[in-house]
Design a protein around this motif. Structure first.
Motif, short mmCIF file in Angstrom:
data_model
loop_
_atom_site.label_atom_id
_atom_site.label_comp_id
_atom_site.label_asym_id
_atom_site.label_seq_id
_atom_site.Cartn_x
_atom_site.Cartn_y
_atom_site.Cartn_z
N LEU A 98 41.21 35.07 34.22
CA LEU A 98 41.75 35.39 32.85
C LEU A 98 42.33 36.73 32.64
N THR A 99 41.35 37.75 32.93
CA THR A 99 41.61 39.04 33.04
C THR A 99 42.85 39.40 34.01
N ALA A 100 42.70 39.17 34.97
CA ALA A 100 43.86 39.30 35.83
C ALA A 100 45.24 39.05 35.43
N ASP A 108 45.27 43.60 37.47
CA ASP A 108 45.60 42.50 38.29
C ASP A 108 45.50 42.65 39.79
N SER A 109 46.15 43.86 40.04
CA SER A 109 46.22 44.05 41.67
C SER A 109 44.93 44.44 42.09
N ILE A 110 43.98 44.97 41.33
CA ILE A 110 42.77 45.29 41.92
C ILE A 110 41.96 44.09 42.13
N MET A 112 42.88 40.88 42.31
CA MET A 112 43.49 40.12 43.17
C MET A 112 43.33 40.73 44.68
N ARG A 113 43.38 41.84 44.83
CA ARG A 113 43.20 42.57 46.42
C ARG A 113 41.82 42.13 46.58
N PHE A 114 40.77 42.21 45.64
CA PHE A 114 39.36 41.94 46.03
C PHE A 114 39.29 40.55 46.39
N VAL A 115 39.89 39.74 45.65
CA VAL A 115 39.66 38.46 45.71
C VAL A 115 40.26 38.02 47.32
N ASP A 116 41.40 38.63 47.89
CA ASP A 116 42.01 38.60 49.06
C ASP A 116 40.87 38.89 50.06
N ILE A 117 40.10 40.11 49.91
CA ILE A 117 39.30 40.61 50.79
C ILE A 117 38.19 39.60 50.96
N VAL A 118 37.63 39.33 49.95
CA VAL A 118 36.47 38.36 49.85
C VAL A 118 36.85 37.04 50.52
N ALA A 154 39.01 32.27 40.71
CA ALA A 154 39.76 33.40 40.11
C ALA A 154 41.10 33.26 40.35
N ARG A 155 41.47 33.06 41.46
CA ARG A 155 43.00 32.92 42.08
C ARG A 155 43.77 31.93 41.25
N LEU A 156 42.92 30.51 41.16
CA LEU A 156 43.58 29.29 40.51
C LEU A 156 43.84 29.65 39.07
N VAL A 157 42.72 30.25 38.49
CA VAL A 157 42.90 30.63 36.87
C VAL A 157 43.98 31.49 36.66
#
Lengths: 276, 323
Positions: A98-100, A108-110, A112-118, A154-157
């Motif tokens: 939601l926040t992103a 958002d960038s921060i 989502m990049r974290f999501v990409d990394i994990v 998180a990506r889906l939401v």
């Protein structure tokens, strides 16, 4: 509205089957104490490794404990881990998504990049690292599965929020001077709830599978608490002489996870206006 | 196009850095230091010796200094030496990587060969018996604990029937075999791991192909093709499948970490000499350099896979405008 979705869900046979199995498991887990013929931790060394028979419907294990009773008590562990882990996943994943999605820009960038990394790491690898260095216990397993499984959600939401953010009704709500929190939680969140429900249902199955794997490796729930994965570890030792020690817990995991996956898929169809 | 690729490549740099940072932090913030593991069993070790060890590995420096030092070394592919046998971590990985790649490429191939026709047929016979059976079948694969299936199949084919070898990648007499004998031996060892890996990974791609195909079949241009009187076979394979398979490329890229990392338990059960088992053993022994090397390399491979998937998608779909 609830009724409408409920009917759409129950019309699908596989989803209905999944739901019935899950309800039966919940019932079995709650009544484990009453339904169990024996105390799951009670050892009868004389009666060790008995094959299934009257009195011991699923046989006994290497310490003479009743397998059926341990199976029933194992439901609590599996469902407990599944539900708590998914609760953690849903809270973190939804809030960050939601926040992103709503804030956009640098935040958002921060995120989502974290999501990409994990997402680049195999989840089981991360879980193994953390668990191996902590004291293994029921709570560690719940927590670790929960905090490693949220990135997909998180990506889906976020994707849902991005498409909602531009809608007219949100613009109208903004114009009325609603606060940011009210906008996000009252006007956006209810509209992203259906993918969250689906992801959560599928997530329970995943978490149960992961827990069984961890317990199988001896890193999950510790004895004497009965868990299916850990029963399989014993089953592996005696696999040549006692098939029932491996067969029943394995089937139980399969059926439980399958039930959650079928229900999740059914929910996806029921909540998706394009389907049916 | 080249511009797009270049930018896409640049965007992976922060992710690469993040991967190393995350691996580093997870390893260093969890309790227990490698100096402890090396000395725990030895009661005679003095505090001085411990701090000498810590100094030797640079463990007494502040975290950020350690990270930058470590990063400087891994750029040159130097992951340090294993704490267990003092061999370079990168060499241990180089030994295991081919086995893991072999297993994953084979099972990915098998998944493609099975999942796409299965998904297409399920879409064509939507809500018929075939669809139901296929759906339940792939869901069973998705829900079954891979390590349990591995155990059961090992018992059935390895012990009861004696058709397949139980574990490892080679027989003991592998070196004495002729070339065809070596290939056969390797194939016999790979049957079960590849089958299990493919069976448990089938669901995503099959379901995706199915729903993608269903969507495409509802499109106007398909109705148009029927109206023109084109043969059904041509419509299905030429018009529908081509479009339905486009998103599949992306899904395939996304399933990479599962394939590479899914092997942690069952590589251990099969005593398969791959990355998963190396990683598991290293984690259990708190062999920091090897764990970090496995983590970074598996994550890099996944990132590379995703990148290739993205780019192939961009090439395959002319509707995507590359900016």
């Amino acid at each position: 509205m609830m009724r409408f979705y409920m009917l759409r869900l129950l019309k699908q046979k596989s989803a209905l089957a999944g739901l019935i199995i899950i309800l039966a498991l919940i019932g079995g887990g709650i009544c484990a104490q009453i339904l169990s013929p024996c105390d799951p931790a009670q050892q009868h060394v004389v009666k060790r490794l008995q094959s299934p028979q009257a009195g011991y419907l699923m046989g006994t294990d290497d310490l003479g404990r009743d397998v059926l009773s341990r199976m029933l008590h194992g439901i609590r562990v599996s469902l407990g881990v599944g539900i708590v882990a998914v609760g953690i996943m849903v809270i973190i994943g939804t809030l960050l998504g939601l926040t992103a999605g709503y804030c956009g820009g640098l935040i958002d960038s921060i995120i989502m990049r974290f999501v990409d990394i994990v997402l680049c790491f195999p989840t089981f690898f991360l879980i193994l690292i953390v668990i191996a260095f902590l004291e293994p216990s029921l709570y560690t397993v719940m927590g670790v599965i929960g905090i490693t499984s949220w990135p997909g959600l998180a990506r889906l939401v976020r994707a849902e929020v991005l498409s909602l953010r531009e809608r007219d009704y949100i613009a109208a709500a903004k114009m009325l001077g609603l606060g940011r929190a009210r906008l996000i939680f009252v006007h956006i969140l209810p509209n992203v709830i259906s993918p969250i429900i689906v992801a959560a249902t599928l997530g329970v199955g995943d978490a149960i599978l992961t827990e069984s794997g961890l317990s199988f490796l001896g890193l999950g729930v510790q004895p004497p608490v009965a868990s299916w994965g850990q029963m399989l570890t014993t089953g592996k030792e005696y696999i040549h002489i006692a098939w029932w020690l491996s067969l029943f817990p394995g089937c139980a995991i399969l059926i439980t996870v399958l039930a959650f996956n079928l229900l999740g898929e059914g929910l996806r169809n029921a909540l998706d206006p394009k389907q049916l | 196009m080249i511009n797009y690729f270049f930018r896409r490549l640049l965007l992976t740099i922060p992710v690469l850095l993040g991967i190393t940072l995350l691996t580093f932090l997870v390893m260093h913030l969890t309790p227990g230091s490698p100096a402890d593991t090396m000395t725990d069993m030895n009661l005679k070790v003095s505090a001085q010796a411990k701090s000498r060890l810590a100094e030797l590995y640079g463990l007494n420096k502040p975290l950020h200094v350690q990270y930058v030092r470590w990063l400087g070394r891994i750029v040159r592919l130097d992951f340090g030496n294993s704490f267990r046998d003092e061999r370079p971590a990168i060499r241990k990985i180089a030994e295991r990587l081919p086995a893991t790649l072999l297993l994953n490429i084979l099972s990915m191939g098998l998944i493609l060969i099975i999942a796409i026709p299965l998904g297409v047929l399920a879409a064509l016979y939507q809500k018929k018996l075939f669809d139901t059976v296929a759906t339940i079948g792939v869901y069973i694969g998705f829900s079954i604990p891979a390590f349990w299936l591995a155990l059961m199949l090992m018992i059935l084919f390895g012990l009861k029937l004696g058709w397949l070898p139980l574990s490892g990648l080679h027989s003991i007499n592998y070196d004495d075999l002729s070339l065809p004998g070596k290939c056969l031996d390797l194939a016999r060892h790979l049957v079960l791991p590849v089958f299990i890996s493919a069976f448990t990974g089938l669901a995503g791609l099959t379901r995706y192909t199915r729903s993608s195909m269903i969507d495409v079949l509802k499109q106007d241009y398909i109705r148009m093709a029927y109206a023109k009187g084109l043969p059904r076979r041509r419509i299905l394979f030429h018009h529908a499948l081509k479009n339905a398979l486009l998103p599949v490329i992306t899904i395939f890229g996304l399933s990479l970490p599962g394939l590479i990392g899914g092997g942690f338990i069952f590589e251990t059960i099969f005593a398969y000499p791959g990355m998963g088992r190396l990683g598991y053993d290293a984690i259990m022994a708190r062999d920091y350099p090897v764990v970090m090397a496995v983590g970074v390399i598996v994550a890099f491979l996944t990132l590379a896979g995703n990148l290739i998937a993205d780019m192939s998608y961009a090439i395959a779909d002319p509707r995507i405008t590359l900016k």
